[in-house]
Enzyme design. Structure first.
Site, PDB file in Angstrom:
ATOM      1  CB  CYS A 208      -0.959  -0.053   1.191  1.00  0.00           C
ATOM      2  SG  CYS A 208      -2.249   1.187   1.215  1.00  0.00           S
ATOM      3  CG  HIS A 209      -0.094   4.964   1.564  1.00  0.00           C
ATOM      4  ND1 HIS A 209      -1.353   4.401   1.479  1.00  0.00           N
ATOM      5  CD2 HIS A 209      -0.202   6.192   1.019  1.00  0.00           C
ATOM      6  CE1 HIS A 209      -2.183   5.269   0.912  1.00  0.00           C
ATOM      7  NE2 HIS A 209      -1.512   6.360   0.621  1.00  0.00           N
TER       8      HIS A 209
END
Length: 168
Positions: free
Chosen positions: A103-104
């Site tokens: 994800c991030h």
């Protein structure tokens, strides 16, 4: 048995910490939660999970670990501006050890300047940042590129975990 560093701060994506952390423990690997300070309580953004950091980033050294896993959510944004987190990630990368981000999570890899020439995937919202950092962005559930493993979202967790375990 590998010793794995999980980089964590408040606001992490709950399942992106819980699923890999539990899978690593079940596979017999030692998992240490590293944060900005030792003893910080970190809550998931959905508030279904909470962990306490076991080691401060300033006390983390690549020679003590075999891999890093970086859950996504809001935590990487907070961690990426910390010099000790970045030093640790760079050291681990310099030793060609596994660094996995979902994800991030790749935001920390961007700040550590370790993405040039690597194939990477991530949450679509940071796709352009990953490209600007010199990575070859690919929209796939999981990408393995040399010592890096990256995935996009919680739905990719099974593939993310599978590839981490295969690299270990």
């Amino acid at each position: 048995m590998a010793k794995i560093a999980f980089l964590l701060a408040d606001g992490f994506e709950d399942s992106e910490m819980v699923s890999p952390y539990d899978a690593m423990k079940e596979a017999g690997h030692e998992s240490i939660i590293i944060g900005l300070e030792k003893g910080l309580e970190c809550k998931g953004k959905k508030e279904t999970a909470s962990y306490t950091t076991e080691l401060a980033a300033k006390d983390a050294f690549a020679s003590d670990f075999d891999a890093i896993i970086i859950p996504g959510g809001g935590a990487p944004e907070e961690l990426r501006v910390n010099d000790d987190i970045i030093r640790f990630v760079k050291e681990v990368n310099d030793q060609n050890k596994l660094i996995a981000g979902i994800c991030h999570g790749p935001q920390i890899m961007i700040s550590a300047d370790i993405l040039k020439g690597k194939a990477v995937t991530c949450y679509i919202g940071i796709r352009d940042d990953v490209k600007l950092a010199g990575a070859d962005y690919q929209d796939e559930e999981v990408i393995v590129s040399e010592n890096l493993v990256t995935s996009r979202t919680p739905k990719d967790e099974p593939a993310f975990i599978r590839e981490i375990l295969a690299k270990l």
